[in-house]
Write an enzyme that holds these catalytic residues in place. Structure first.
Site, short mmCIF file in Angstrom:
data_model
loop_
_atom_site.label_atom_id
_atom_site.label_comp_id
_atom_site.label_asym_id
_atom_site.label_seq_id
_atom_site.Cartn_x
_atom_site.Cartn_y
_atom_site.Cartn_z
N LYS A 148 43.25 38.83 51.78
CA LYS A 148 42.35 39.67 50.99
C LYS A 148 42.11 40.94 51.82
O LYS A 148 41.00 41.20 52.30
CB LYS A 148 41.03 38.93 50.72
CG LYS A 148 41.14 37.83 49.68
CD LYS A 148 41.10 38.32 48.24
CE LYS A 148 39.71 38.80 47.85
NZ LYS A 148 39.69 39.31 46.44
N ASP B 256 43.50 35.94 45.47
CA ASP B 256 43.07 35.60 44.11
C ASP B 256 44.21 35.82 43.12
O ASP B 256 44.47 34.99 42.25
CB ASP B 256 41.81 36.39 43.71
CG ASP B 256 41.93 37.90 43.94
OD1 ASP B 256 42.88 38.34 44.62
OD2 ASP B 256 41.06 38.64 43.42
N ASP C 247 44.83 26.26 52.43
CA ASP C 247 44.27 24.98 52.00
C ASP C 247 44.14 24.97 50.47
O ASP C 247 44.56 24.04 49.79
CB ASP C 247 42.90 24.79 52.66
CG ASP C 247 42.26 23.47 52.27
OD1 ASP C 247 42.98 22.45 52.26
OD2 ASP C 247 41.05 23.46 51.98
C1 IPM Z 1 44.18 19.47 54.16
C2 IPM Z 1 42.82 18.84 54.05
C3 IPM Z 1 42.07 19.12 55.35
C4 IPM Z 1 41.91 20.61 55.48
C5 IPM Z 1 40.71 18.40 55.49
C6 IPM Z 1 40.87 16.90 55.33
C7 IPM Z 1 40.05 18.72 56.80
O1 IPM Z 1 42.14 19.33 52.94
O2 IPM Z 1 44.92 19.13 55.10
O3 IPM Z 1 44.50 20.29 53.30
O4 IPM Z 1 41.00 21.21 54.89
O5 IPM Z 1 42.71 21.21 56.22
MG MG Z 2 43.31 20.55 51.68
#
Ligand code: IPM
Ligand code: MG
Length: 370
Positions: free
Chosen positions: A194, A227, A251
């Site tokens: 972003k 986004d 993530d």
């Molecule tokens: C992932 C999971 C993890 C993260 C969690 C479990 C800490 O969501 O590996 O994507 O946020 O990295």
């Molecule tokens: Mg995750």
């Protein structure tokens, strides 16, 4: 001389141990058929470690992970540990392993199996042939940035703080991994941030651009705001090949991308550290699905993402390309034969459990190995 490959297995919680048991049978098959020799250690992480040792990952497990050639990880977490203090949640296990082993490059491939195309919530013509590689930075950004915490203000109300922070070096090393992958694939890389609102995003864009110009002029680099990337992933996912992005955006975007394939239960991931002079690097492989406490212990979970994680491990850590490919082919064949766990069940297919899926995999591997 062929040396034994040192493997650390961390099944974790919930469905982790069930799906890992099936991956373990595939490992045993590889050993039995003379494809590799393994020294296998197994240990506790997440809630299982909290129950036994009071903390989500012990120093002994971190050391074992450092000594191993590769770590195969299951899943962690569950409602019985929800009352743990924030710093002692089961999820800390995976964050600590990433941090302590320097596993900065999280590779999340999103591929559609032809047999599962109708399980996708998107139309078949939008997802057919989909093959995206998300490279998510995994040891920096807002997950680890300081300052962080919850503080009490003079008026008694509170203030929660996290910090998104990236240095040039952190951006460059993960971008290098992505550029290299792009080179071996379509030659295209999309970098996501972003830069319109975040300075860390602007530095990200400038750094990736400079690196591309100086070292990867053969790779076609473009940039996208996070986004917009989310929107484009749902609208026209096949425009993407390799994506590189920060820890938090990666993530979120990888969960979105995984669902395009119809089942979170099908996707593996690899998290890699920097290679040393001998080319050896720390590496951890895990399915991207979680511990699924609602179906844990019922023998219903889909073990294929765990087994695909093993295939990635063979490819990236042990250079066993053919064996990795054979496992992937066995999975495609089992799916094509209509055997399905509950999460990928479709009309006209047969519902089977975790163990039966493992049996089918071994039969298919026997066939392929001829
Ligand atoms: C992932 C999971 C993890 C993260 C969690 C479990 C800490 O969501 O590996 O994507 O946020 O990295
Ligand atoms: Mg995750």
């Amino acid at each position: 001389m062929i040396t034994n490959k040192k493997l650390l297995i961390l099944p974790g919680d919930g469905i982790g141990p069930e799906v890992m048991a099936e991956a373990h049978r595939v490992i045993d098959w590889l050993a039995r058929t003379g494809r590799a020799k393994f020294d296998i250690a197994e240990d506790l992480v997440g809630g299982a470690s909290i129950d036994a040792h009071g903390i989500p990952v012990t120093e002994a497990v971190i050391e074992r992970a450092m000594e191993a050639d590769a770590v195969l990880f299951g899943a962690v977490g569950g409602p019985q540990w929800d009352a743990q203090g924030f710093a002692n949640r089961p999820e800390i296990a995976i964050l600590e392993l990433r941090r302590r082993l320097g596993l900065f490059a999280n590779l999340r491939p999103t591929q559609v199996f032809d047999a599962l195309i109708d399980a996708s919530p998107l139309k078949p013509e939008i997802v057919r042939g989909l093959d995206i590689m998300i490279v998510r930075e995994a040891t920096g950004g807002i997950y680890f940035g300081e300052p962080r915490g919850i503080e009490t203000l003079p008026d008694g109300s509170k203030r929660g703080v996290n910090t998104e922070v990236y240095t040039t070096a952190e951006i460059e090393r993960v971008a290098c991994v992505a550029f290299e992958l792009a080179r071996k694939r379509s030659g295209r890389l999309i970098s996501v941030e972003k830069a319109n609102v975040m300075e860390s995003g602007l530095l990200w864009r400038q750094t990736v651009t400079a690196l591309g110009a100086s070292q990867y002029a053969d790779v076609q680099l473009s940039h996208m705001y996070a986004d917009n990337c989310a929107m484009q992933l749902a609208k026209n996912p096949r425009q993407f090949d390799v994506i590189v992005t920060s820890n938090l955006f990666g993530d979120i975007l990888s969960d979105l991308a995984s669902m395009l394939t119809g089942s979170l239960g099908m996707l593996p991931s690899a998290t890699l550290g920097a290679a040393d002079a001998s080319g050896r690097r720390h590496a951890l492989y895990e399915p991207i699905h979680g511990s699924a406490p609602d179906i844990a212990g019922k023998g219903q979970a889909n073990p294929l993402a765990q087994i695909l994680s093993l295939a990635l491990l063979l490819r990236y850590s042990f250079g066993m390309q053919e064996d990795g490919a054979m496992i992937e082919q066995a999975i495609a064949n089992v799916l094509a034969s209509g055997m399905r766990t509950a999460d990928i069940l479709q009309p006209g297919t047969a519902r089977i459990g975790t163990r039966t899926m493992g049996d089918a995999m071994l039969r298919e591997l026997d066939k392929l190995a001829g």
